[in-house]
Design a protein around this motif. Structure first.
Motif: not given
Length: 325
Positions: A170-176
């Motif tokens: 939910h903090r735009a870190l899923g792809e990383v």
């Protein structure tokens, strides 16, 4: 009584069949919750580590085949943890409420309760770590602490993708994190378990695979670019906005193919990696759908997610062949 009514009555489930039908429905619901079509995202990194072992050794021993099978099972279990946790915590947080298309929808359909998902997660998590422990015990003692650390990190990442308090998805870190877990950790740790030693070349092979899996996740977030943001879920796509998200998608898969070409140029893989370009028509079709959506409704893009999964399947298979041959 009409003939049609007679036939309908004849085919109606008998009371004695009701438990069987309920059991079948429950099995189908759990199958749906596990999302087996996405197991390919784990099968390719693990198979790539096997391909590297074959390239370095010239053969695969029966013991290594056993490690491969157990590693594949453990990775499937880890992926299932991520899927179930995603359903459970997105439901609790209200992200999958209403007409949202996210998740497997088993909770929203009343097929599986949040309590049942919680119980399975509590059982599956230690079982997955136990599988990892069996594999790690076969390594030299010096390598075991590192592999234990990676295993714990991977399982924790599966849960805390959406689980509070971290919720990195939910903090735009899923792809990383997906790139780390399903690229670097799966390929490098898998190769280490198969070879009994760490080989740094596995990291070079892991990078394109990690980007491929992250690319599948990235596309899956595009249809929900507005609904996720409305629910307070920040993804890479809705952080970039529609124009930026579309541009990043256009660059994503060409970057993967450049990396595959680089592996060929440096001798870490052979010519079959070029077969990854067979996915080009699917990539172009996906770009066309995104362009057509423009600044309008992106929810219909969900129907075209198969195009990106085909890009992953073709490019991943090409990389495995290029390393193995």
């Amino acid at each position: 009584m009409r003939c049609g009514d007679i036939l309908h009555a004849a085919w109606e489930p008998r009371p004695a069949d009701a438990p069987k039908l309920a059991a079948r429905q429950k099995i189908r619901a759990w199958w749906q919750a596990c999302r087996p079509p996405f197991f390919i995202t784990a099968a390719i990194p693990v198979s790539l580590s096997l391909a590297l072992a074959f390239r370095l050794q010239g053969s695969i021993s029966p013991a290594q085949w056993g490690v491969y099978a157990l590693l594949l099972a453990g990775c499937f279990m880890g992926l299932t943890i991520a899927n179930l946790a995603n359903d459970l915590f997105d439901h609790i947080l209200g992200v999958d409420a209403g007409d949202n298309i996210g998740g497997s929808r088993v909770i929203q359909s009343g097929l599986i309760s949040p309590r049942q998902l919680s119980v399975v997660l509590l059982l599956l998590t230690p079982a997955t770590l136990a599988v990892g422990g069996v594999l790690i015990l076969g390594l030299p003692p010096a390598l075991r602490p590192v592999l234990w650390g990676l295993s714990l990190f991977a399982v924790a990442s599966a849960v805390f993708y959406v689980a509070p308090p971290i919720r990195y998805g939910h903090r735009a870190l899923g792809e990383v994190f997906v790139c780390l877990n399903m690229g670097f950790i799966m390929v490098s740790a898998g190769a280490t378990l198969l070879l009994g030693r760490f080989d740094p070349r596995s990291l070079a092979l892991a990078l394109p695979v990690g980007l491929m899996v992250a690319g599948v996740l990235y596309y899956q977030s595009l249809p929900e670019i507005e609904t996720d943001l409305a629910a307070g879920k920040h993804t890479l796509a809705n952080t970039l906005g529609k124009d930026g998200a579309a541009l990043v998608f256009r660059l994503w898969w060409p970057a993967v193919w450049v990396l595959l070409g680089n592996l060929w140029a440096t001798g870490l893989a052979d010519w079959p990696v070029a077969l990854g370009l067979l996915a080009l028509p699917f990539y172009v079709a996906a770009c066309r759908h995104i362009n057509a959506a423009g600044h309008g409704d992106w929810l219909p893009l969900d129907a075209h997610g198969h195009l990106v999964r085909k890009c992953y399947l073709i490019s991943g298979a090409a990389l495995i062949l290029g390393v193995a041959l």
